[in-house]
Design an enzyme around this catalytic site. Structure first.
Site, PDB file in Angstrom:
ATOM      1  N   ASP A   1      11.587  34.219 -48.138  1.00 15.51           N
ATOM      2  CA  ASP A   1      10.171  34.454 -48.424  1.00 15.51           C
ATOM      3  C   ASP A   1       9.722  33.778 -49.721  1.00 15.51           C
ATOM      4  O   ASP A   1       8.557  33.854 -50.095  1.00 15.51           O
ATOM      5  CB  ASP A   1       9.824  35.952 -48.438  1.00 15.51           C
ATOM      6  CG  ASP A   1      10.578  36.743 -49.490  1.00 15.51           C
ATOM      7  OD1 ASP A   1      11.265  36.142 -50.337  1.00 15.51           O
ATOM      8  OD2 ASP A   1      10.476  37.988 -49.468  1.00 15.51           O
TER       9      ASP A   1
ATOM     10  N   THR B   1      13.170  48.179 -59.760  1.00 17.34           N
ATOM     11  CA  THR B   1      14.368  48.536 -58.999  1.00 17.34           C
ATOM     12  C   THR B   1      15.534  49.016 -59.852  1.00 17.34           C
ATOM     13  O   THR B   1      16.493  49.553 -59.319  1.00 17.34           O
ATOM     14  CB  THR B   1      14.852  47.322 -58.180  1.00 17.34           C
ATOM     15  OG1 THR B   1      15.075  46.221 -59.075  1.00 17.34           O
ATOM     16  CG2 THR B   1      13.825  46.931 -57.137  1.00 17.34           C
TER      17      THR B   1
ATOM     18  N   SER C   1      17.096  40.151 -50.325  1.00 18.75           N
ATOM     19  CA  SER C   1      16.445  38.927 -50.784  1.00 18.75           C
ATOM     20  C   SER C   1      17.335  38.069 -51.670  1.00 18.75           C
ATOM     21  O   SER C   1      18.349  37.553 -51.228  1.00 18.75           O
ATOM     22  CB  SER C   1      15.141  39.301 -51.500  1.00 18.75           C
ATOM     23  OG  SER C   1      14.402  38.172 -51.863  1.00 18.75           O
TER      24      SER C   1
ATOM     25  N   ARG D   1      11.587  44.133 -68.418  1.00 23.33           N
ATOM     26  CA  ARG D   1      11.471  42.676 -68.391  1.00 23.33           C
ATOM     27  C   ARG D   1      10.533  42.226 -69.513  1.00 23.33           C
ATOM     28  O   ARG D   1       9.453  42.787 -69.692  1.00 23.33           O
ATOM     29  CB  ARG D   1      10.962  42.201 -67.030  1.00 23.33           C
ATOM     30  CG  ARG D   1      11.860  42.677 -65.879  1.00 23.33           C
ATOM     31  CD  ARG D   1      11.495  42.028 -64.561  1.00 23.33           C
ATOM     32  NE  ARG D   1      12.249  42.620 -63.466  1.00 23.33           N
ATOM     33  CZ  ARG D   1      13.499  42.298 -63.137  1.00 23.33           C
ATOM     34  NH1 ARG D   1      14.135  41.377 -63.842  1.00 23.33           N
ATOM     35  NH2 ARG D   1      14.114  42.888 -62.131  1.00 23.33           N
TER      36      ARG D   1
END
Length: 556
Positions: free
Chosen positions: A292, A514, A70, A519
């Site tokens: 996407d 991942t 991606s 975050r």
């Protein structure tokens, strides 16, 4: 034990020796499947080919395997599986993906045997084509070799496959969905995909007011992130003929994938991609590497950059569909699905102004998509621009009934017809940048709404997103759709204490899906306050959750 099963369990894994597990490498199947430097992935790809055959046998359907990373840098790659009507791999099977990915040869055979015992139909003499695997890949230099590893795994376990080569991730989702629905989702081919989208778009635009033309310029400029979306948009435009004109930059002819371009670059930096000189009065959009995600943007008279992100695209689609439901006199509910990253102003606008049902789900399309399928009409977009709209069968049946009822007023039937074409235009399998681009263009035209007007519907609360490297992301656990930390103990209370020192503020932290990162997201009344709060929370994470290296520095 049935003899057919014993034969399959004893099948020689012809290519297994070519894909040994590198020493010291372990991976986990996360929200985006597997992602890593491409050189660390051949063994994973081979094993995902094996898993795809097992899952195909278990579901008695077609399975998709997409080789992509991606928005990641070009040096990375990854893989994700899709099934059913384009859905992500079942959550219950993610653990099998993780386990197989690191299994040495002896353990690999043991795990395959155990999984085969649970597969209905393993003992039957069903034709092998029932267990078909569709393979797609993005434009990374490593994708072709990694796709070959997938196909080696498929054939080693007696499966069959079709390699579509370069496709967007949403296109492969569509192909899987259309195969598994016996064509009810559309013809199971790329030609079917293009015809379905183009015909629906042209039918909608036939009812729109003609838009003013800008002399010597395209009405829309698209940044293709130097990825697969650029050539696929060219193919789509050939079906659209003169109904849409798009100038494509970062089309892959030069420049690196996702480097200084693409949706992620534009969103994080709040700036134009490389090679684009933005002009006031023009409209721009960016895809990500596998097409996407979709984001729009523009500059005003002062040259100030304005981003129309997934929250505002979601708002546009909710407004458009809500309007058509009212015109068609259909009593269905539009629900909007968000994650904790959705800007607080968007949530309040949807709830208070539009009076819509809004749900907050954990981060990850698989959670949003699952909830959307439970709604009459479920609109979901992550702030990063990945999203779609799902129409329930009950809604589509009633739409068809109104369309065909000649006793209904023309305006009512026309609105129902537009709802039908909208459901055909928007990819029902997954967020699809090409499909969403056409939907945004059509909806703005039909509502006679400009992109700046859409942007001005509400003002985003200033926000800041940071990342903190930690020893082990699995030591951080959350609840309440990831908005509250349950472990490490004391971290949530410390975050809340810092939030109280800022106006109109909120903050949350969540582990990456991942990598060993946490975050941090913060909102506050001013950008300076949001930056300060994010830094304060990042320091708390570093100190209380096993931070690695130097403490985070304040945003400058």
């Amino acid at each position: 034990m049935h003899p057919r099963m014993r034969v399959e369990m004893d099948t020689e894994l012809q290519h297994a020796d070519a894909y040994p597990v590198p020493s010291g490498i372990t991976m986990e199947y996360g929200t985006a499947g597997f992602r890593a430097p491409a050189c660390n992935l051949p063994h994973v790809m081979y094993r995902m080919g094996l898993l795809a055959v097992l899952r195909a046998r278990y579901t008695r359907g077609v399975i998709g395997v997409m080789v992509t990373a991606s928005h990641n840098p070009e040096e990375d790659n990854g893989v994700k599986l899709m099934e059913g009507l384009g859905d992500m791999l079942s959550v219950s099977w993610e653990k099998h993906a993780t386990s197989l990915a690191s299994a040495q040869l002896g353990e690999l055979r043991t795990q395959l045997s155990a999984l085969l015992r649970d597969c209905p139909g393993s003992e039957s003499s069903s034709p092998v084509q029932k267990y078909h695997v569709l393979i797609g890949q993005d434009t990374r230099a490593s994708s072709k070799v990694l796709a070959q590893a997938v196909s080696d795994g498929v054939t080693d376990l007696g499966g069959t496959f079709k390699d579509f080569g370069l496709v967007t991730t949403p296109q492969l989702h569509y192909l899987v969905a259309s195969h598994n629905s016996d064509g009810l989702m559309g013809e199971p081919s790329l030609d079917g995909y293009y015809r379905k989208l183009s015909e629906a778009y042209k039918a909608l635009m036939a009812q729109a007011k003609p838009q003013p033309k800008i002399e010597g310029s395209y009405p829309l400029t698209m940044d293709g992130a130097n990825g697969v979306g650029a050539p696929k948009m060219v193919e789509l435009l050939s079906y659209l003929k003169s109904s849409l004109a798009v100038k494509i930059i970062n089309n892959g002819e030069s420049g690196k994938l996702n480097h200084e371009c693409g949706a992620d670059y534009v969103k994080i930096g709040r700036r134009a991609p490389k090679g684009l000189q933005m002009l006031e009065g023009r409209i721009y959009c960016s895809l990500d590497g596998d097409a996407d995600r979709l984001l729009y943007y523009f500059v005003d008279k002062s040259g100030t950059f304005h981003l129309v992100d997934g929250d505002k695209i979601s708002t546009l689609m909710a407004i458009f569909i809500q309007h058509l439901l009212k015109e068609a006199q259909l009593p269905f509910q539009v629900s909007v699905l968000q994650t904790a990253y959705a800007n607080g102003s968007s949530t309040r606008y949807l709830k208070d102004t539009l009076q819509l049902q809004v749900y907050c789900l954990p981060t990850g399309v698989k959670y949003l998509h699952t909830k959307a399928k439970e709604c009459d009409i479920g609109v979901y977009f992550e702030a990063n621009g990945h999203g779609t709209v799902l129409f329930g069968k009950r809604v589509l049946d009633k739409v068809a009934e109104v369309m065909q009822d000649s006793s209904k007023p023309e305006t009512q039937r026309a609105a129902a017809t537009q709802l039908y074409h909208t459901s055909q235009l928007i990819n029902q399998a997954v967020g699809d940048a090409l499909s969403d681009l056409l939907a945004v263009e059509a909806m703005l035209s039909l509502l006679d709404l400009s992109l700046p007007q859409l942007y001005a519907l509400y003002t985003d609360i200033p926000s800041r997103l940071l990342k903190v490297k930690v020893i082990d992301r699995q030591q951080i656990t959350t609840t309440d759709a990831e908005r509250s930390v349950t472990h490490p103990e004391g971290l949530q209370a410390a975050i809340e204490e810092r939030v109280h020192h800022h106006l109109q503020a909120r903050a949350f932290v969540r582990p990456s899906g991942t990598e060993d990162m946490v975050r941090v997201y913060a909102e506050s009344k001013t950008q300076e306050s949001a930056d300060c709060l994010a830094h304060e929370v990042a320091l708390l994470v570093h100190r209380l959750a096993g931070g690695v290296g130097e403490e985070p520095r304040a945003t400058t």
